[in-house]
Design a protein around this motif. Structure first.
Motif, short mmCIF file in Angstrom:
data_model
loop_
_atom_site.label_atom_id
_atom_site.label_comp_id
_atom_site.label_asym_id
_atom_site.label_seq_id
_atom_site.Cartn_x
_atom_site.Cartn_y
_atom_site.Cartn_z
N ALA A 180 0.86 -1.11 -0.07
CA ALA A 180 -0.03 -0.07 0.01
C ALA A 180 0.93 1.39 0.07
O ALA A 180 0.50 2.32 -0.52
CB ALA A 180 -0.92 -0.02 1.20
N ARG A 181 2.12 1.22 0.77
CA ARG A 181 2.76 2.44 0.66
C ARG A 181 3.85 2.43 -0.54
O ARG A 181 4.48 3.40 -0.69
CB ARG A 181 3.91 2.16 2.07
N GLY A 182 3.83 1.53 -1.42
CA GLY A 182 4.72 1.48 -2.46
C GLY A 182 6.10 1.18 -2.19
O GLY A 182 6.77 1.36 -3.02
N VAL A 183 6.31 0.56 -1.16
CA VAL A 183 7.65 0.20 -0.71
C VAL A 183 8.08 -1.40 -1.22
O VAL A 183 9.26 -1.18 -1.43
CB VAL A 183 7.84 0.33 0.83
N LEU A 184 7.13 -2.29 -1.15
CA LEU A 184 7.66 -3.53 -1.51
C LEU A 184 8.41 -3.49 -2.81
O LEU A 184 9.46 -4.36 -2.81
CB LEU A 184 6.43 -4.33 -1.50
N GLY A 185 7.72 -2.94 -3.99
CA GLY A 185 8.52 -3.03 -5.26
C GLY A 185 9.92 -2.31 -5.17
O GLY A 185 10.71 -3.00 -5.78
N GLN A 186 9.82 -1.46 -4.49
CA GLN A 186 11.47 -0.81 -4.47
C GLN A 186 12.35 -1.71 -3.69
O GLN A 186 13.43 -1.80 -3.95
CB GLN A 186 11.15 0.54 -3.61
N LEU A 187 11.67 -2.16 -2.61
CA LEU A 187 12.57 -3.13 -1.85
C LEU A 187 13.02 -4.53 -2.52
O LEU A 187 14.28 -4.78 -2.85
CB LEU A 187 11.99 -3.84 -0.57
N LYS A 188 12.32 -4.99 -3.58
CA LYS A 188 12.41 -5.91 -4.35
C LYS A 188 13.30 -5.59 -5.27
O LYS A 188 14.65 -6.25 -5.88
CB LYS A 188 10.89 -6.69 -5.14
N ALA A 189 13.17 -4.35 -5.90
CA ALA A 189 14.00 -3.84 -7.17
C ALA A 189 15.42 -3.79 -6.35
O ALA A 189 16.59 -3.81 -6.97
CB ALA A 189 13.74 -2.36 -7.68
N ARG A 190 15.66 -2.98 -5.23
CA ARG A 190 16.94 -2.89 -4.51
C ARG A 190 17.63 -4.27 -4.01
O ARG A 190 18.83 -4.34 -4.42
CB ARG A 190 16.92 -2.11 -3.15
#
Length: 145
Positions: free
Chosen positions: A17-27
């Protein structure tokens, strides 16, 4: 009391919901590839003036759209300076005049809009070759190899 499965699910949903999960996976993906490549990465070629400008247009676009990890990967892989170029300098280099409304969006939007919306009976735009083509050979240009 919540089970561990319910807790994991709640954390995942919150991060999504915060849009953080995709960023973490990409990182994580970027770090895994970096670890696999190790010191095998070839040295980066010197940035041509044109590549510097193009990369900066792309970085401005990525940051505007909140693609922060894409922008950081672009900066790291291209050798682009960490500090963004001044927007006015970039506009001057591209011979672009801006009004107050165009300053609220990336320059790339204005450039694309200009070409998409032009009402010109001459037809297609004629593109010229770059003065110094990008790539590794541009650093040795002008010397006898």
């Amino acid at each position: 009391m919540a089970t561990i499965t319910e807790l994991k699910c709640a954390v995942r949903e919150t991060l999504e919901a915060r849009g953080v999960l995709g960023q973490l996976k990409a990182r994580i993906r970027a770090e895994v590839f970096s670890a696999l490549e190790g010191d095998k990465q070839p040295p980066q070629p010197q940035l041509s003036h044109e590549n510097l400008l193009i990369n900066e247009l792309i970085r401005e676009y990525l940051e505007f759209n909140k693609y922060k990890y894409c922008a950081s990967v672009l900066t790291a892989e291209s050798g682009q300076p960490q500090v963004p170029l001044d927007r006015q300098f970039l506009a001057n280099e591209l011979n672009v005049a801006e009004d107050s409304s165009s300053k609220s969006v990336p320059l790339l939007y204005g450039l694309v809009s200009h070409f998409v919306n032009r009402d010109d009976s001459r037809g297609k735009v004629f593109l010229r070759s770059l003065s110094h083509p990008p790539g590794p050979s541009s650093s040795t240009r002008g010397t006898d190899a």
